[in-house]
Design a protein around this motif. Structure first.
Motif, short mmCIF file in Angstrom:
data_model
loop_
_atom_site.label_atom_id
_atom_site.label_comp_id
_atom_site.label_asym_id
_atom_site.label_seq_id
_atom_site.Cartn_x
_atom_site.Cartn_y
_atom_site.Cartn_z
N ARG A 175 0.81 -1.23 0.00
CA ARG A 175 0.00 0.00 0.00
C ARG A 175 0.84 1.27 0.00
O ARG A 175 0.34 2.35 -0.36
N ASP A 196 -9.81 6.50 -13.74
CA ASP A 196 -10.82 7.33 -13.08
C ASP A 196 -11.26 6.70 -11.76
O ASP A 196 -11.40 7.39 -10.73
N GLY A 199 -8.49 7.09 -9.27
CA GLY A 199 -8.39 8.48 -8.84
C GLY A 199 -9.48 8.84 -7.84
O GLY A 199 -9.21 9.52 -6.82
N GLU A 200 -10.72 8.41 -8.09
CA GLU A 200 -11.83 8.71 -7.18
C GLU A 200 -11.64 8.03 -5.82
O GLU A 200 -12.11 8.54 -4.80
N ALA A 201 -10.92 6.88 -5.83
CA ALA A 201 -10.67 6.16 -4.58
C ALA A 201 -9.40 6.65 -3.89
O ALA A 201 -9.07 6.17 -2.80
N GLY A 202 -8.69 7.58 -4.51
CA GLY A 202 -7.47 8.10 -3.91
C GLY A 202 -6.32 7.13 -3.92
O GLY A 202 -5.45 7.17 -3.04
N ILE A 203 -6.29 6.23 -4.89
CA ILE A 203 -5.23 5.22 -4.97
C ILE A 203 -4.20 5.64 -6.02
O ILE A 203 -4.54 5.88 -7.19
N ALA A 204 -2.96 5.76 -5.59
CA ALA A 204 -1.88 6.10 -6.52
C ALA A 204 -1.58 4.90 -7.41
O ALA A 204 -1.67 3.75 -6.98
N TRP A 205 -1.23 5.17 -8.65
CA TRP A 205 -0.94 4.10 -9.59
C TRP A 205 0.19 4.51 -10.51
O TRP A 205 0.50 5.69 -10.67
#
Length: 283
Positions: A175, A196, A199-205
């Motif tokens: 994480r 998208d 991004g909405e979940a605030g997860i960096a990728w």
């Protein structure tokens, strides 16, 4: 033994391929009861039970397995004899989205060839956006695409595609690091759907693999390089949906939509084959 009826043998082959009387009936523009009757009479004629039927399963019997290849040769010989009197083959240009067709493509083409033996099929695989543009410009007779928004609501819905975060079963994500993502190059709509959602979940990728089609993206997921947003129906069989385990956001489903301008009998037969083949993969 009674002489073989070619339509009954064709029905047997369709059921054997699709593992469904319903799909075979759709493909042959018939009814389930009519297909069942044809195969019953075929079995009576050859004196063997060719298909084992249960409420949930249709499969070949031992006799059916032995009969399968000779049946294919019989139908091919019949079609070859009929075609010897035919005119120049009608050309049908078909476009299918990368994300709609997967490893079942050879089987789909086989069914298409049997159902439209008088057609010359020009098959193109590309993004949904590119295919719709080509269809609107008259470059395609048929386009089978994913519907990503409500800007265009025409066409015939064939099935609903369910997407998941597909990866190798042992894929792991720490994480404190960006999620490793495999996708097609922008402006792929499925790629955009995935980023998208992250991004909405605030997860960096981070994008670690960019493929040129579903097969290459799926291969990256299978190899454990990354997670990929793929239709569960067409994802590689050795991948699993790791979304729940990794706490990733759910992905929306998408309609698979068929657009067609061709209306002649040969084209209608080909379209029935395409519908049946795709729906069979969702069963």
């Amino acid at each position: 033994m009674k002489p073989l009826d070619v339509e009954a043998v064709q029905a047997f082959l369709m059921v054997a391929e699709l593992k469904s009387f319903t799909r075979a009936a759709e493909l042959m523009d018939s009814t389930q009861s009519a297909i069942s009757l044809k195969i019953k009479r075929l079995e009576e004629g050859v004196g063997r039970r060719l298909l084992e039927r249960t409420p949930r399963l249709v499969r070949l019997s031992a006799a059916g397995t032995a009969f399968l290849e000779p049946a294919r040769q019989f139908v091919a010989a019949h079609e070859g004899a009929v075609a010897s009197f035919g005119d120049k083959p009608r050309r049908l240009v078909v476009g299918i989205s990368h994300h709609v067709v997967g490893s079942e493509l050879p089987g789909m083409l086989r069914q298409l060839g049997r159902s439209a033996s008088g057609l010359q099929i020009d098959m193109r695989v590309a993004s949904s956006a590119d295919l719709l543009d080509a269809f609107d410009r008259g470059l395609l007779d048929v386009a089978i695409v994913l519907r990503h928004d409500n800007r265009r609501l025409d066409g015939e819905v064939i099935l609903e595609e369910t997407f998941g975060w597909m990866a190798a079963p042992d894929f792991d994500w720490q994480r404190n690091a960006p999620l490793r993502l495999a996708a097609q190059a922008a402006p792929c709509s499925v790629r955009q759907m995935a980023v998208d959602a992250l991004g909405e979940a605030g997860i960096a990728w981070t994008e670690v693999f960019v493929g040129g089609g579903l097969m290459t993206v799926g291969a990256a997921a299978s190899a454990g390089l990354a997670v990929a947003a793929l239709g569960q129906r067409v994802a590689p069989r050795d991948t699993v949906d790791v979304g729940t385990r990794l706490g990733l956001p759910p992905l929306p489903s998408r309609d698979v939509v068929l657009y067609a301008t061709a209306t002649d009998a040969q084209a209608r037969s080909a379209l029935r084959a395409l519908r049946a083949a795709l729906r069979a993969t969702a069963a």
